[in-house]
Design a protein around this motif. Structure first.
Motif, PDB file in Angstrom:
ATOM      1  N   ILE A 116      16.917   6.009  -2.338  1.00 37.50           N
ATOM      2  CA  ILE A 116      16.608   5.750  -0.937  1.00 37.50           C
ATOM      3  C   ILE A 116      16.300   7.054  -0.218  1.00 37.50           C
ATOM      4  N   ILE A 121      11.890   3.519  -0.484  1.00 37.18           N
ATOM      5  CA  ILE A 121      12.912   3.145  -1.449  1.00 37.18           C
ATOM      6  C   ILE A 121      12.256   2.787  -2.771  1.00 37.18           C
ATOM      7  N   SER A 123      13.473   0.711  -5.612  1.00 39.14           N
ATOM      8  CA  SER A 123      14.593  -0.224  -5.729  1.00 39.14           C
ATOM      9  C   SER A 123      14.823  -0.738  -7.135  1.00 39.14           C
ATOM     10  N   MET A 163      20.636   2.378   3.735  1.00 39.85           N
ATOM     11  CA  MET A 163      19.203   2.596   3.945  1.00 39.85           C
ATOM     12  C   MET A 163      18.890   2.779   5.421  1.00 39.85           C
TER      13      MET A 163
END
Length: 202
Positions: A116, A121, A123, A163
């Motif tokens: 992040i 991001i 992920s 985040m």
């Protein structure tokens, strides 16, 4: 910071492998596509590092080929014969032009990390924009041995907690990249995961 999906032309199953160009050239996951080294070389002659979200086969099948072709450092959460440096939860990793916090996100895989930054991001497979199950906000599968829906739910919650609201670029292990209200996508995925229903009904 430029992000290129070097597995975009894959004809066989692979994760999305992202080449991130900038101050530090980094490959996020190596993928399973034959020819990924050539795809990387179309954009750069040097690779500073490879960082792994996790070590499932579709993310690491071409790892040796990439490391053989480039003098790149390998960073990963779990041990790997070619790992140069471990990454722990909370560590900071420079990818391209941005500093990213590594967030340990088990559930889909015990060694899973999300990365992040302030705007972006990566992920992995814990949460994705779209896949074969959902078109806007989906989550990694948890129906195979060693996987846990409860851990994955906790991991998605942890991503949301850590985040910043400034994140507007989402690069996941599968599906399309997304630019926009990333938090809404992840919150949608969390709501679906929390229903505890099978991701792929029979």
């Amino acid at each position: 910071m430029q992000v290129i999906t070097v597995t975009a032309d894959a004809e066989t199953f692979t994760c999305n492998a992202y080449l991130v160009l900038g101050e530090r050239s980094v490959l996020v996951d190596a993928g399973a596509m034959d020819g990924v080294v050539d795809a990387i070389r179309e954009h750069t002659d040097t690779l500073d590092a490879v960082v792994l979200t996790h070590q499932h086969g579709d993310h690491v099948a071409q790892l040796d080929a990439v490391l053989d072709a480039f003098d790149a450092e390998l960073l990963a959460y779990s041990p790997h014969p070619r790992r140069d440096s471990p990454i722990a939860d909370g560590d900071t990793v420079r990818i391209g032009d941005e500093e990213f916090e590594a967030v340990h996100t088990p559930g889909h895989a015990d060694d899973h990390l999300a990365f992040i930054g302030d705007s972006t991001i990566f992920s992995g497979d814990v949460v994705v924009h779209d896949d074969g199950a959902f078109d806007y906000g989906s989550f990694g599968r948890t129906d195979m041995a060693g996987q846990s829906r409860e851990e994955l739910i906790d991991s998605i919650r942890e991503i949301l907690a850590r985040m910043p609201d400034s994140v507007e670029n989402m690069y996941a292990g599968h599906g399309e990249e997304f630019h926009g209200e990333v938090r809404d996508v992840i919150e949608t995925a969390l709501e679906r995961a929390e229903k505890r229903e099978p991701k792929y009904p029979e």
